[in-house]
Scaffold this motif. Structure first.
Motif, PDB file in Angstrom:
ATOM      1  N   THR A  64     -19.634 -12.330 -21.622  1.00 13.20           N
ATOM      2  CA  THR A  64     -18.343 -11.861 -22.104  1.00 13.20           C
ATOM      3  C   THR A  64     -18.614 -10.851 -23.201  1.00 13.20           C
ATOM      4  OG1 THR A  64     -17.192 -13.914 -21.582  1.00 13.20           O
ATOM      5  CG2 THR A  64     -16.209 -12.532 -23.276  1.00 13.20           C
ATOM      6  N   ARG A  65     -18.011  -9.684 -23.089  1.00 13.85           N
ATOM      7  CA  ARG A  65     -18.210  -8.621 -24.083  1.00 13.85           C
ATOM      8  C   ARG A  65     -17.071  -8.664 -25.099  1.00 13.85           C
ATOM      9  NH1 ARG A  65     -20.682  -3.088 -22.647  1.00 13.85           N
ATOM     10  NH2 ARG A  65     -22.417  -4.489 -22.917  1.00 13.85           N
ATOM     11  N   ILE A  66     -17.460  -8.768 -26.385  1.00 12.37           N
ATOM     12  CA  ILE A  66     -16.511  -8.795 -27.493  1.00 12.37           C
ATOM     13  C   ILE A  66     -16.722  -7.539 -28.320  1.00 12.37           C
ATOM     14  CG2 ILE A  66     -15.786 -10.022 -29.573  1.00 12.37           C
ATOM     15  CD1 ILE A  66     -16.792 -12.590 -28.168  1.00 12.37           C
ATOM     16  N   GLU A  67     -15.620  -6.850 -28.602  1.00 13.69           N
ATOM     17  CA  GLU A  67     -15.679  -5.611 -29.372  1.00 13.69           C
ATOM     18  C   GLU A  67     -14.998  -5.815 -30.724  1.00 13.69           C
ATOM     19  OE1 GLU A  67     -14.231  -0.961 -28.996  1.00 13.69           O
ATOM     20  OE2 GLU A  67     -13.973  -2.309 -27.298  1.00 13.69           O
ATOM     21  N   ALA A  76     -13.374  -7.443 -24.546  1.00 15.87           N
ATOM     22  CA  ALA A  76     -13.329  -6.210 -23.760  1.00 15.87           C
ATOM     23  C   ALA A  76     -13.529  -6.473 -22.276  1.00 15.87           C
ATOM     24  CB  ALA A  76     -14.366  -5.217 -24.274  1.00 15.87           C
ATOM     25  N   SER A  77     -14.399  -7.422 -21.935  1.00 12.30           N
ATOM     26  CA  SER A  77     -14.617  -7.757 -20.523  1.00 12.30           C
ATOM     27  C   SER A  77     -15.083  -9.200 -20.408  1.00 12.30           C
ATOM     28  CB  SER A  77     -15.633  -6.810 -19.885  1.00 12.30           C
ATOM     29  OG  SER A  77     -16.909  -7.007 -20.451  1.00 12.30           O
ATOM     30  N   ASP A  78     -14.769  -9.791 -19.256  1.00 11.89           N
ATOM     31  CA  ASP A  78     -15.102 -11.188 -19.000  1.00 11.89           C
ATOM     32  C   ASP A  78     -15.290 -11.368 -17.499  1.00 11.89           C
ATOM     33  OD1 ASP A  78     -15.136 -14.061 -20.030  1.00 11.89           O
ATOM     34  OD2 ASP A  78     -13.591 -14.187 -18.486  1.00 11.89           O
ATOM     35  N   PRO A  79     -16.233 -12.200 -17.074  1.00 14.43           N
ATOM     36  CA  PRO A  79     -16.446 -12.381 -15.639  1.00 14.43           C
ATOM     37  C   PRO A  79     -15.398 -13.253 -14.940  1.00 14.43           C
ATOM     38  CG  PRO A  79     -17.989 -13.739 -16.858  1.00 14.43           C
ATOM     39  CD  PRO A  79     -17.265 -12.896 -17.860  1.00 14.43           C
ATOM     40  N   GLY A  80     -14.463 -13.809 -15.692  1.00 16.85           N
ATOM     41  CA  GLY A  80     -13.412 -14.634 -15.088  1.00 16.85           C
ATOM     42  C   GLY A  80     -12.502 -13.809 -14.186  1.00 16.85           C
ATOM     43  N   SER A  81     -11.815 -14.467 -13.265  1.00 16.89           N
ATOM     44  CA  SER A  81     -11.019 -13.762 -12.263  1.00 16.89           C
ATOM     45  C   SER A  81      -9.656 -13.284 -12.777  1.00 16.89           C
ATOM     46  CB  SER A  81     -10.811 -14.669 -11.040  1.00 16.89           C
ATOM     47  OG  SER A  81     -10.134 -15.848 -11.433  1.00 16.89           O
ATOM     48  N   ARG A  82      -9.029 -14.001 -13.672  1.00 12.14           N
ATOM     49  CA  ARG A  82      -7.657 -13.656 -14.063  1.00 12.14           C
ATOM     50  C   ARG A  82      -7.560 -12.706 -15.256  1.00 12.14           C
ATOM     51  NH1 ARG A  82      -3.944 -18.477 -12.050  1.00 12.14           N
ATOM     52  NH2 ARG A  82      -5.077 -18.714 -10.117  1.00 12.14           N
ATOM     53  N   TYR A  84      -7.046 -13.085 -18.419  1.00  8.80           N
ATOM     54  CA  TYR A  84      -6.000 -13.312 -19.418  1.00  8.80           C
ATOM     55  C   TYR A  84      -6.490 -12.979 -20.821  1.00  8.80           C
ATOM     56  CZ  TYR A  84      -3.202 -15.760 -15.914  1.00  8.80           C
ATOM     57  OH  TYR A  84      -2.467 -16.082 -14.807  1.00  8.80           O
ATOM     58  N   CYS A  85      -7.717 -13.357 -21.134  1.00  9.08           N
ATOM     59  CA  CYS A  85      -8.230 -13.114 -22.484  1.00  9.08           C
ATOM     60  C   CYS A  85      -8.431 -11.618 -22.732  1.00  9.08           C
ATOM     61  CB  CYS A  85      -9.514 -13.885 -22.729  1.00  9.08           C
ATOM     62  SG  CYS A  85     -10.815 -13.581 -21.523  1.00  9.08           S
ATOM     63  N   VAL A  86      -8.771 -10.863 -21.712  1.00 11.45           N
ATOM     64  CA  VAL A  86      -8.923  -9.414 -21.853  1.00 11.45           C
ATOM     65  C   VAL A  86      -7.547  -8.771 -22.050  1.00 11.45           C
ATOM     66  CG1 VAL A  86      -9.689  -7.308 -20.708  1.00 11.45           C
ATOM     67  CG2 VAL A  86     -11.040  -9.394 -20.492  1.00 11.45           C
ATOM     68  N   LYS A  87      -6.562  -9.242 -21.309  1.00 14.54           N
ATOM     69  CA  LYS A  87      -5.203  -8.687 -21.409  1.00 14.54           C
ATOM     70  C   LYS A  87      -4.532  -8.999 -22.734  1.00 14.54           C
ATOM     71  CE  LYS A  87      -4.472  -8.923 -16.453  1.00 14.54           C
ATOM     72  NZ  LYS A  87      -3.780  -9.611 -15.366  1.00 14.54           N
ATOM     73  N   ALA A  98      -8.280 -15.921 -28.937  1.00 17.56           N
ATOM     74  CA  ALA A  98      -8.271 -15.640 -27.498  1.00 17.56           C
ATOM     75  C   ALA A  98      -9.279 -16.582 -26.853  1.00 17.56           C
ATOM     76  CB  ALA A  98      -8.631 -14.185 -27.226  1.00 17.56           C
ATOM     77  N   ILE A  99      -8.921 -17.099 -25.676  1.00 18.36           N
ATOM     78  CA  ILE A  99      -9.765 -18.079 -24.994  1.00 18.36           C
ATOM     79  C   ILE A  99      -9.961 -17.656 -23.552  1.00 18.36           C
ATOM     80  CG2 ILE A  99      -9.963 -20.490 -24.287  1.00 18.36           C
ATOM     81  CD1 ILE A  99      -8.071 -21.153 -26.626  1.00 18.36           C
ATOM     82  N   CYS A 100     -11.221 -17.588 -23.122  1.00 13.32           N
ATOM     83  CA  CYS A 100     -11.570 -17.333 -21.722  1.00 13.32           C
ATOM     84  C   CYS A 100     -12.025 -18.669 -21.133  1.00 13.32           C
ATOM     85  CB  CYS A 100     -12.679 -16.282 -21.633  1.00 13.32           C
ATOM     86  SG  CYS A 100     -12.213 -14.685 -22.287  1.00 13.32           S
ATOM     87  N   LEU A 101     -11.101 -19.401 -20.528  1.00 18.28           N
ATOM     88  CA  LEU A 101     -11.410 -20.753 -20.053  1.00 18.28           C
ATOM     89  C   LEU A 101     -12.467 -20.813 -18.955  1.00 18.28           C
ATOM     90  CD1 LEU A 101      -8.051 -22.709 -20.142  1.00 18.28           C
ATOM     91  CD2 LEU A 101     -10.077 -23.030 -21.523  1.00 18.28           C
ATOM     92  N   PRO A 102     -12.411 -19.974 -17.919  1.00 16.32           N
ATOM     93  CA  PRO A 102     -13.429 -20.110 -16.887  1.00 16.32           C
ATOM     94  C   PRO A 102     -14.854 -19.896 -17.407  1.00 16.32           C
ATOM     95  CG  PRO A 102     -11.627 -18.745 -16.104  1.00 16.32           C
ATOM     96  CD  PRO A 102     -11.410 -18.978 -17.563  1.00 16.32           C
ATOM     97  N   ASN A 103     -15.007 -19.023 -18.397  1.00 13.68           N
ATOM     98  CA  ASN A 103     -16.337 -18.738 -18.935  1.00 13.68           C
ATOM     99  C   ASN A 103     -16.643 -19.547 -20.195  1.00 13.68           C
ATOM    100  OD1 ASN A 103     -18.770 -17.390 -18.635  1.00 13.68           O
ATOM    101  ND2 ASN A 103     -18.165 -15.715 -19.962  1.00 13.68           N
TER     102      ASN A 103
END
Length: 121
Positions: A64-67, A76-82, A84-87, A98-103
């Motif tokens: 997961t890329r954090i800027e 900035a980017s995440d390998p998850g499919s939806r 949500y955290c990037v948006k 912000a939380i990226c649950l799949p990753n």
């Protein structure tokens, strides 16, 4: 016979402005100073928001890329499919997260004082 007089309108207007100012000052998050990054439930790193940088955080699905830029942060980017955290976009106030649950990655901004009385999960 009029029920609302000119003085009543002035008083209602002043009270409304006072409520809006107090809401903005007391409810809005303060200035964020640090970014806390968790990966797989563990503290990965705590960094200052004063230095612009890009961090690649390993998670369950990949990186997961954090800027961090100009006192604010975003995923900035995440390998998850939806995505949500990037948006969610840029975070700039203390208490935002912000939380990226799949990753299994989360970021949270904090300042000098917490913006909450207590937390419950």
């Amino acid at each position: 016979m009029r029920l609302i007089r000119a003085g009543d309108v002035v008083l209602i207007t002043l009270a409304s402005v006072l409520c809006l100012v107090l809401f903005w000052k007391l409810w809005a998050g303060g200035m964020a100073r640090t970014l806390t990054i968790h990966s797989n439930g563990q503290l990965w790193r705590e960094v200052s928001l004063l230095h612009n940088q890009i961090l690649d955080v390993p998670g369950a699905l990949g990186l997961t890329r954090i800027e961090i830029s100009n006192g604010r942060a975003r995923i900035a980017s995440d390998p998850g499919s939806r995505q949500y955290c990037v948006k969610q976009g840029w975070l700039d106030k203390a208490g935002q997260s912000a939380i990226c649950l799949p990753n299994a990655i989360s970021i949270a901004l904090s300042g000098n004082t917490p913006d909450y009385d207590s937390l419950s999960f």
